[in-house]
Enzyme design. Structure first.
Site, short mmCIF file in Angstrom:
data_model
loop_
_atom_site.label_atom_id
_atom_site.label_comp_id
_atom_site.label_asym_id
_atom_site.label_seq_id
_atom_site.Cartn_x
_atom_site.Cartn_y
_atom_site.Cartn_z
N ARG A 134 0.85 -1.19 0.00
CA ARG A 134 0.00 0.00 0.00
C ARG A 134 0.89 1.24 0.00
O ARG A 134 1.09 1.89 1.04
CB ARG A 134 -0.94 -0.04 1.21
CG ARG A 134 -2.00 -1.12 1.09
CD ARG A 134 -2.77 -1.32 2.37
NE ARG A 134 -1.99 -2.02 3.37
CZ ARG A 134 -2.46 -2.43 4.54
NH1 ARG A 134 -3.71 -2.20 4.86
NH2 ARG A 134 -1.69 -3.08 5.39
N ASP A 136 2.39 4.90 -0.28
CA ASP A 136 1.84 6.17 0.17
C ASP A 136 1.77 7.19 -0.96
O ASP A 136 2.26 6.96 -2.07
CB ASP A 136 2.71 6.74 1.30
CG ASP A 136 2.64 5.90 2.57
OD1 ASP A 136 1.58 5.34 2.84
OD2 ASP A 136 3.67 5.81 3.27
N TYR A 194 12.21 -2.30 -1.83
CA TYR A 194 12.06 -0.88 -2.17
C TYR A 194 13.40 -0.32 -2.59
O TYR A 194 14.44 -0.68 -2.03
CB TYR A 194 11.53 -0.09 -0.97
CG TYR A 194 10.05 -0.19 -0.75
CD1 TYR A 194 9.18 0.73 -1.34
CD2 TYR A 194 9.51 -1.20 0.04
CE1 TYR A 194 7.80 0.64 -1.13
CE2 TYR A 194 8.14 -1.30 0.24
CZ TYR A 194 7.29 -0.38 -0.34
OH TYR A 194 5.94 -0.47 -0.15
N ARG A 283 11.08 5.40 4.35
CA ARG A 283 11.42 6.82 4.22
C ARG A 283 12.11 7.36 5.47
O ARG A 283 13.02 8.19 5.38
CB ARG A 283 10.15 7.62 3.91
CG ARG A 283 9.62 7.38 2.50
CD ARG A 283 8.23 7.93 2.31
NE ARG A 283 8.17 9.36 2.57
CZ ARG A 283 7.05 10.07 2.52
NH1 ARG A 283 5.89 9.47 2.26
NH2 ARG A 283 7.07 11.36 2.76
#
Length: 328
Positions: A134, A136, A194, A283
């Site tokens: 999911r 962002d 990622y 992040r």
């Protein structure tokens, strides 16, 4: 193997049993042989299967029991399961997942659902579009995986063509395939990787400014690597996670299998792999690593965030601009 949460394990077990029953009933075209069973008999078997989920398996009943709506769609609607491999530029969207108060135009999932309802003739509840990650608001994807259901068999070639013909150009479906009924984009995923891109040239590149974080100051790559290596393994990542939007507490224990810092032309690519991440964990880790590279945070201070599980010890997370869901 994927280390599932208690809820995740329950969902996977439930889907496995439903898939087994559907295969046994010969309702899917690629499963030849055997005698087709009536829906009433399958329903009885599934309900009996649910009752066998006792406390010995330590599964949360909330996630294993079928609601009346689940039963309806399982036995009267969702006959075929399809997998999508998707790439998208997330800059214009409020993330992957549809959200209360947002229209279908605001999210990636909403855009895909909108097209699928037109192509297949099935409504959103039947389709049940679900993504593996999911992402962002503003986050991109190179290899997002999603699944959906249909009431009738679809040509994957025609689906592929129609989706890319009707979706906006910043969302591309790379592959469409029909998969077994127990496939689930989220719970079948073993790992997610990622990538985070950092542009380190003193002059901003106008062609990558929306896709890479621009750091015009010198970065110590060796220190960044050293700090990143301390995150590999199983840890409590509370210090690198934001509170979830709905306020629910999640298990903060996560296992990072690798965290590589790779030098590329005029920049760095950070690659991190895990079976799952906390809210904004990637992040926040990148933001702290950049501070280490700039000399604004010592290695001891960086590791203290992990040890003390204290979010206030970590700097602000990095921008969504440079973040990509690379593979699932």
């Amino acid at each position: 193997m994927l280390a599932l949460s208690q809820a995740g394990y329950g969902e996977s077990l439930r889907r496995y049993r439903v898939g087994a029953l559907l295969r046994q009933s010969n309702t899917l075209k690629w499963l030849g042989g055997g005698r087709r069973q009536p829906a009433s008999k399958i329903r009885t078997q599934v309900i009996a299967s649910e009752s066998s989920l006792d406390g010995s398996q330590e599964v949360d009943d909330e996630h294993t029991k079928f609601s009346d709506e689940d039963r309806f769609y399982l036995f009267h609607g969702r006959q075929h399961t399809y997998k999508l491999l998707i790439a998208y530029e997330g800059a214009k969207y409020a993330g992957w997942q549809t959200q209360v108060g947002l229209t279908s135009h605001d999210t990636i999932q909403g855009k895909i659902e909108e097209v699928l309802t037109r192509v297949t003739g099935d409504d959103r509840k039947i389709l049940g579009v679900m993504g593996a990650g999911r992402t962002d608001s503003g986050v991109h994807a190179l290899g997002q995986v999603a699944h959906f259901y249909t009431t009738k068999a679809q040509s994957t070639r025609k689906l592929h063509s129609a989706l890319n013909g009707m979706l906006p150009f910043d969302i591309r479906v790379r592959e469409v395939s029909e998969v077994p009924p127990d496939f689930h984009a989220r719970f079948s995923a073993l790992n997610k990787t990622y990538h985070y891109y950092i542009h380190t040239d003193p002059v901003l590149d106008p062609f990558t400014r929306q896709y890479r974080l621009h750091c015009w100051y010198p970065l110590d790559t060796d220190k960044i690597r050293q700090a990143a290596s301390s995150l590999v393994g199983t840890h409590d990542f509370s210090g690198f996670a934001n509170r979830t939007r709905n306020g629910k507490k999640r298990n903060p224990m996560r296992t990072i299998s690798r965290f590589d810092v790779i030098e590329i032309e005029r920049g760095l690519r950070l690659e991190v792999q895990s079976s799952g991440f906390l809210y904004k964990q990637v992040r926040n880790m990148v933001g702290a690593l950049v501070h280490v590279g700039r000399g604004m945070m010592s290695l001891d201070e960086f590791e203290a965030v992990l040890v003390h599980k204290d979010r206030s010890r970590a700097p602000t997370g990095a921008s969504a601009i440079g973040l990509y869901l690379a593979t699932v």
